[in-house]
Design a protein around this motif. Structure first.
Motif, mmCIF file in Angstrom:
data_model
loop_
_atom_site.group_PDB
_atom_site.id
_atom_site.type_symbol
_atom_site.label_atom_id
_atom_site.label_comp_id
_atom_site.label_asym_id
_atom_site.label_seq_id
_atom_site.Cartn_x
_atom_site.Cartn_y
_atom_site.Cartn_z
ATOM 1 N N VAL A 1 -1.493 2.968 3.794
ATOM 2 C CA VAL A 1 -1.743 3.138 2.359
ATOM 3 C C VAL A 1 -1.998 4.612 2.033
ATOM 4 C CG1 VAL A 1 -3.365 2.572 0.505
ATOM 5 C CG2 VAL A 1 -2.562 0.783 2.048
ATOM 6 N N HIS B 1 -11.185 -0.603 -8.100
ATOM 7 C CA HIS B 1 -10.068 0.321 -8.244
ATOM 8 C C HIS B 1 -10.153 1.048 -9.574
ATOM 9 C CE1 HIS B 1 -8.972 -3.998 -8.161
ATOM 10 N NE2 HIS B 1 -8.709 -3.791 -9.424
ATOM 11 N N ASP C 1 2.840 4.413 -11.586
ATOM 12 C CA ASP C 1 2.990 3.507 -10.445
ATOM 13 C C ASP C 1 3.596 4.214 -9.244
ATOM 14 O OD1 ASP C 1 1.796 1.409 -11.732
ATOM 15 O OD2 ASP C 1 3.677 0.604 -12.526
ATOM 16 N N LEU C 2 3.170 5.440 -9.046
ATOM 17 C CA LEU C 2 3.623 6.230 -7.896
ATOM 18 C C LEU C 2 2.396 6.730 -7.135
ATOM 19 C CD1 LEU C 2 6.481 8.382 -9.472
ATOM 20 C CD2 LEU C 2 6.721 6.584 -7.736
ATOM 21 N N PRO C 3 2.588 7.116 -5.870
ATOM 22 C CA PRO C 3 1.439 7.608 -5.103
ATOM 23 C C PRO C 3 0.796 8.837 -5.749
ATOM 24 C CG PRO C 3 3.258 7.097 -3.642
ATOM 25 C CD PRO C 3 3.791 6.987 -5.033
ATOM 26 N N LEU D 1 -1.798 8.897 -1.561
ATOM 27 C CA LEU D 1 -2.382 7.554 -1.632
ATOM 28 C C LEU D 1 -1.457 6.624 -2.409
ATOM 29 C CD1 LEU D 1 -4.726 5.518 -1.345
ATOM 30 C CD2 LEU D 1 -5.758 6.542 -3.386
ATOM 31 N N ALA D 2 -1.044 5.530 -1.777
ATOM 32 C CA ALA D 2 -0.151 4.579 -2.441
ATOM 33 C C ALA D 2 -0.910 3.841 -3.541
ATOM 34 C CB ALA D 2 0.399 3.584 -1.424
ATOM 35 N N PRO D 3 -0.260 3.575 -4.673
ATOM 36 C CA PRO D 3 -0.952 2.948 -5.800
ATOM 37 C C PRO D 3 -1.058 1.437 -5.625
ATOM 38 C CG PRO D 3 1.345 3.269 -6.355
ATOM 39 C CD PRO D 3 1.159 3.844 -4.965
ATOM 40 N N ARG D 4 -1.873 0.848 -6.452
ATOM 41 C CA ARG D 4 -1.853 -0.599 -6.630
ATOM 42 C C ARG D 4 -0.965 -0.864 -7.829
ATOM 43 N NH1 ARG D 4 -6.333 -3.511 -4.468
ATOM 44 N NH2 ARG D 4 -6.091 -5.005 -6.148
ATOM 45 N N ILE D 5 -0.165 -1.901 -7.717
ATOM 46 C CA ILE D 5 0.672 -2.247 -8.858
ATOM 47 C C ILE D 5 -0.154 -3.165 -9.748
ATOM 48 C CG2 ILE D 5 2.817 -3.338 -9.583
ATOM 49 C CD1 ILE D 5 3.148 -0.679 -8.038
ATOM 50 N N SER E 1 -1.823 -5.808 -12.197
ATOM 51 C CA SER E 1 -1.561 -7.218 -12.469
ATOM 52 C C SER E 1 -1.306 -7.392 -13.968
ATOM 53 C CB SER E 1 -2.763 -8.045 -12.043
ATOM 54 O OG SER E 1 -3.939 -7.456 -12.546
#
Lengths: 245, 405
Positions: A44, A151, A218-220, A238-242, A244
């Protein structure tokens, strides 16, 4: 071949930038300095670490790669005062690293680099917004968001950089204009990130006056700062959370 | 359950349970009390079992557990989860209630010269049942012991004298670690477990003060969870270096109204347990309750809010991963149904998970499909338990860096 002398404080801070993500790392050593690229076990977050020879009081090296147990090094550096000098010497024959702190000398076994996760491939990203912020301010914002959620969103709207956390029932939002920041390159973007990771990353970053954030939608997140008076560069990804629906 | 419902009901079953725990208790009491001779002497083979209480800590009640007039073969069953598994809940309670807790008050550190304790330690070392003789100074008090972590136990007697009527059978590893006061408890535990000594035996040694550098009595309840946790941590250290499993797999099964759905996802180790206590199961009364706890690769810090059951459920999952030499993200649902009407202790959790993981898994392409499949067997609707999970959220929403290459 590798021998070097460095301030204990600087070495501690350098190692800390790695330990927030990994327990062990491969160090690429060359006459140009030391480089580490490491990714956390969950894939991640990533750190890239570069230290030039100027960060050291003394530095001489030929190309080599060593694996180190960072937990052990951190533990050992605990005995050093921040003002101490640390003398590092690599014995390639016996695959040991000696670390001298004052009159104390440690001899540590190296890890076989091939047993440590390979250097990650680094994603090429086109991130529209760039925010330069004081490290302490960034840490404060992250701490504020932690009170509400696991988050937080980072984004830019027009001339405003915002931080937002949404809990089940409660929300938190902070806005900063260009005047409250060091610099801002705008682009309307926002992404959501895990605070587990962000908290760890902003801790070493908080010691830096200028932290640069690169953001997309929606990008790192790219989080860059300097250590050792600009002789060291740290970059986190850091990879994002998509989000909900 | 409203507290006064029992007063109105008096065993008619108004609470919805198939058997009344209060009546069950007295039924067994009767049979045990008659097995104690009039001068307070009891003979019987201890499975072996010892008990250390926690009330009054550091002054605690401790001593052997002896089923009066029971022979070795029958006694062995009382401490063997594999055999208890084949019984009904009321039989487990009935059998376990025959174990008289013959105890005396001891200080957790200061009593290591006490003869009753030394004899109890000798008993605890044994792998199999040992014939014993004990003298009780007072008539048995009719207290059965039930607990979420402990296995049910019978009435209490004040221990006056205690002796073994035969030599204990002591495995070699147990013998030398029992006398090794230089080995740390955690190292001793992992060596014993690695040497094939089972959890019950390790717990017994730990609680009666036979392990580690700093010898002391450890209340049985605490030592059960400490053992589960220490062995678990050992496994985590091992599996963190293993490759992830290949496929998304779902295991299901359970026993005694403890139903498990276990999802393994090819990913770095982490573990989450959701506990769903359906209404009318033990503890929950007339409303259901859902609890959650989890840990990542760093293991667990602090004590789980799900108490001993968390560590007992985690252990067999880790055991499984260590056996197949793989790591995985483990999402586990424990649904406790009304069939679980009396608490039997955490060994039920341990064995139920082992049983589930012994079944063959169903394989899925996506986590969503796997969850849909699991939801068909969990009695509580998914919309009630899904939001409680943090791990599922992570699996669904957290991207990884390789997605951006």
């Amino acid at each position: 071949m590798f021998t070097a002398t460095i301030d204990a404080a600087l070495l501690k801070d350098s190692i800390e930038t790695l330990t927030v993500l990994v327990d062990e790392a491969r160090f690429r050593i060359s006459p140009e300095g030391i480089a580490v690229r490491a990714v956390d076990p969950a894939n991640v977050a990533m750190v890239s670490f570069d230290l030039t020879p100027n960060a050291f009081d003394d530095f001489s090296a030929s190309d080599c790669e060593i694996g180190l147990d960072l937990t052990k090094i951190t533990d050992i550096l605990g005995v050093a005062e921040r003002s101490d000098k640390v003398i590092i010497e690599l014995d390639e024959q016996s695959k040991k690293l000696s670390i001298g702190i004052g009159q104390i000398s440690y001899t540590l076994a190296l890890l076989d680099p091939s047993t440590i996760r390979a250097e990650p491939r680094i994603p090429q990203l086109d991130l529209a917004a760039e925010i330069v912020i004081n490290g302490k301010d960034l840490m404060k914002s992250v701490k504020a968001a932690e009170k509400i959620s696991d988050h937080m969103s980072l984004g830019v709207e027009g001339e405003t950089f915002f931080i937002e956390a949404k809990g089940d029932t409660d929300n938190m939002r902070q806005e900063m204009t260009r005047e409250q920041l060091i610099d801002l390159k705008t682009g309307d973007v926002h992404s959501l990130f895990s605070l587990d990771y962000l908290t760890d990353m902003v801790k070493p970053a908080s010691k830096s006056n200028e932290v640069t954030l690169h953001l997309g939608s929606d990008l790192p997140l790219k989080l860059n700062f300097n250590i050792a008076n600009g002789e060291g560069k740290i970059g986190y990804l850091l990879a994002p959370r998509i989000e909900s629906d | 359950m409203k507290r006064n419902i029992c007063i109105n009901c008096k065993g008619k079953g108004l609470c919805g349970r198939s058997l009344c725990p209060i009546l069950e208790k007295f039924r067994t009491m009767e049979s045990v009390s008659s097995a104690v001779s009039s001068d307070g002497t009891i003979f019987g083979a201890s499975p072996p079992a010892v008990f250390v209480g926690r009330y009054g800590y550091p002054q605690v009640r401790a001593g052997p557990m002896i089923p009066p007039e029971m022979d070795a073969a029958a006694a062995q069953v009382l401490e063997d989860p594999k055999q208890l598994l084949n019984m009904d809940i009321q039989d487990v309670i009935a059998e376990r209630s025959r174990l008289v807790r013959a105890s005396t008050t001891l200080n957790i550190r200061g009593s290591f010269e006490n003869k009753l304790l030394l004899k109890s330690q000798e008993l605890a070392l044994s792998r199999s049942a040992v014939d014993t003789e004990a003298k009780l100074s007072k008539p048995l008090s009719c207290k059965l012991k039930f607990d979420d972590v402990l296995t049910p136990m019978g009435p209490v007697g004040e221990l006056k004298d205690f002796d073994l009527a035969e030599n204990p059978k002591v495995p070699r590893k147990v013998d030398y670690l029992g006398y090794d006061t230089d080995a740390l408890t955690k190292d001793a535990v992992s060596e014993l477990f690695g040497g094939g000594v089972d959890c019950q035996h390790i717990t017994r040694l730990l609680s009666i003060g036979l392990l580690g550098q700093d010898r002391r009595l450890v209340p049985t309840r605490w030592s059960i969870t400490a053992t589960d946790d220490m062995i678990g941590k050992d496994f985590i250290d091992k599996i963190r270096d293993y490759q992830p499993i290949k496929e998304i797999s779902v295991f299901s099964g359970g026993c005694f109204g403890n139903y498990f759905e276990i999802l393994l996802v090819p990913r770095i180790y982490s573990f989450e347990l959701l506990e769903i206590w359906m209404e009318k199961s033990v503890w929950s009364g007339n409303s259901s309750w859902i609890g959650q706890d989890m840990e990542g690769l760093d293991g667990k810090k602090g004590y789980s809010n799900l108490t001993g059951g968390y560590y007992a459920a985690r252990l067999p999952a880790l055991e499984y991963l260590a056996r197949i030499r793989k790591q995985a993200t483990v999402f586990m649902i424990r649904e406790i149904t009304p069939e679980y009407w009396a608490p039997l202790g955490v060994w039920v959790v341990r064995e139920a998970v082992r049983k589930a993981l012994g079944n063959s898994p169903r394989i899925f392409d996506t986590v969503e499909q796997a969850l849909d499949d699991m939801a068909t067997r969990v009695r509580t609707p998914a919309k009630e338990w899904k939001p409680s999970s943090r791990l599922l959220d992570d699996l669904k929403f957290q991207t990884t860096l390789d997605a951006f290459l």
